[in-house]
Scaffold this motif. Sequence first.
Motif, PDB file in Angstrom:
ATOM      1  N   THR A 144       0.956  -1.115  -0.215  1.00  0.00           N
ATOM      2  CA  THR A 144       0.116   0.162  -0.227  1.00  0.00           C
ATOM      3  C   THR A 144       0.743   1.195  -0.011  1.00  0.00           C
ATOM      4  OG1 THR A 144      -1.438  -0.825   1.077  1.00  0.00           O
ATOM      5  CG2 THR A 144      -1.572   1.088   1.847  1.00  0.00           C
ATOM      6  N   GLU A 177      -2.755  -2.122  -5.212  1.00  0.00           N
ATOM      7  CA  GLU A 177      -3.131  -0.654  -4.677  1.00  0.00           C
ATOM      8  C   GLU A 177      -4.279  -0.261  -5.319  1.00  0.00           C
ATOM      9  OE1 GLU A 177      -0.898   3.749  -4.018  1.00  0.00           O
ATOM     10  OE2 GLU A 177       0.281   1.768  -3.673  1.00  0.00           O
ATOM     11  N   TRP A 199     -11.839   5.168  -4.828  1.00  0.00           N
ATOM     12  CA  TRP A 199     -10.949   5.616  -4.457  1.00  0.00           C
ATOM     13  C   TRP A 199     -11.028   6.030  -6.110  1.00  0.00           C
ATOM     14  CZ3 TRP A 199      -9.870   7.690   0.150  1.00  0.00           C
ATOM     15  CH2 TRP A 199      -8.352   8.378   0.895  1.00  0.00           C
ATOM     16  N   ALA A 210      -7.048  12.708   2.820  1.00  0.00           N
ATOM     17  CA  ALA A 210      -7.218  11.123   3.185  1.00  0.00           C
ATOM     18  C   ALA A 210      -6.463  10.240   2.333  1.00  0.00           C
ATOM     19  CB  ALA A 210      -8.540  11.097   2.931  1.00  0.00           C
ATOM     20  N   ARG A 211      -5.906  10.595   1.190  1.00  0.00           N
ATOM     21  CA  ARG A 211      -4.653   9.880   0.722  1.00  0.00           C
ATOM     22  C   ARG A 211      -3.417   9.717   1.207  1.00  0.00           C
ATOM     23  NH1 ARG A 211      -4.964  10.770  -5.689  1.00  0.00           N
ATOM     24  NH2 ARG A 211      -2.987   8.993  -5.385  1.00  0.00           N
ATOM     25  N   GLN A 252      -3.833   8.346   4.125  1.00  0.00           N
ATOM     26  CA  GLN A 252      -3.351   6.732   3.613  1.00  0.00           C
ATOM     27  C   GLN A 252      -2.344   6.302   3.106  1.00  0.00           C
ATOM     28  OE1 GLN A 252      -5.759   5.148  -0.083  1.00  0.00           O
ATOM     29  NE2 GLN A 252      -6.438   3.768   1.354  1.00  0.00           N
ATOM     30  N   ASP A 253      -1.543   6.999   2.084  1.00  0.00           N
ATOM     31  CA  ASP A 253      -0.447   6.456   1.151  1.00  0.00           C
ATOM     32  C   ASP A 253       0.647   6.531   2.803  1.00  0.00           C
ATOM     33  OD1 ASP A 253      -1.582   6.322  -0.403  1.00  0.00           O
ATOM     34  OD2 ASP A 253      -0.611   8.147  -1.017  1.00  0.00           O
ATOM     35  N   GLY A 282       0.038   3.393   4.860  1.00  0.00           N
ATOM     36  CA  GLY A 282       1.167   2.071   4.540  1.00  0.00           C
ATOM     37  C   GLY A 282       2.456   1.852   3.973  1.00  0.00           C
ATOM     38  N   SER A 286      -0.128  14.019   7.513  1.00  0.00           N
ATOM     39  CA  SER A 286       0.771  13.124   7.728  1.00  0.00           C
ATOM     40  C   SER A 286       2.083  12.919   8.805  1.00  0.00           C
ATOM     41  CB  SER A 286       1.215  13.038   6.211  1.00  0.00           C
ATOM     42  OG  SER A 286       0.207  12.593   4.977  1.00  0.00           O
TER      43      SER A 286
END
Length: 298
Positions: free
Chosen positions: A4, A76, A85, A111-112, A115-116, A119, A251
């Motif tokens: 991810t 992914e 997404w 949000a991305r 999430q990244d 991961g 982040s």
Amino acid sequence: MAETGLLGRVRTELPTLPDALQRVAEQILGEPEETARTTIVDLAERAGTSTATITRFCRLFGYRGYAELRVAVATETGRAAQARWDTDIDHDITPDAPLDRVLDVVASADARAIQDTAGRVDLAAVERVSAAVATAQRVELFGLGSSGNAAREMAFRLERIRVPCWHRSDPHTALTNAALLGPGDVAIGLSHSGRTREVIEVLSEAADHGALTVAITSFPRSPLSEIADVVMTTAVQETTFRLAALSALHSQLLVLDLIYVAVAQRTYERTTEAFEVTARAVDAHRLPRKRTRTPEGS
């Protein structure tokens, strides 16, 4: 390694790659679904490079070969589709864009990025850092600009659970305090680019005196990363008016919050007692809650 967040890593590190590898990265980012289906020869032709360069690109990002990278990309993009997404989200915000559009773009980008970042978190690194912070005599955090805000927030949280922690916004003060660190202490430096001279100097000074040094950056092969004992990477998603350095805060806070919670777990009794004591100290400064009025006769 975790699959991810590969596309996020490629997107983040693209500006630092050599020309040939940049072309490979751009091809993958431009057509991730097609990359998951194409052969190494086809990808090399589309990127205007050689199969050897493709293999070098794969190994740079931690994969033994193109087959592993293809699986990572397929996984992914498949996960993104399943979660609905939008991997091709338009991050442009025009001056006349309505606020509902601005909200969608900003929320999706943040949000991305989170999430990244999740991961690519190295949990072994989190364990090592949290164990060191939990027992350290001194913890120093340093960052400038937006990274300084993240460092300040982390210092506040650690102070609340009785970790001897300081955040210095002045580079000279940070340097002198880094010089006072020693074995068993921890220095955490934050820089999105990993090229902020003052942060590099502070972490280098701390390293010279034997402290555990931790870099939190979006670029794992940056100058800051090279001098740190532990490197924790973050992801960003740029939008109009919110360039990379301004988009890294969420982040960075995710990584710091994970370390903070892990420290609190290790010091559960001390942390619980500290929460109770500090809550009582400020209780008199809170307005009482309004009582719910009940109907007469009830």
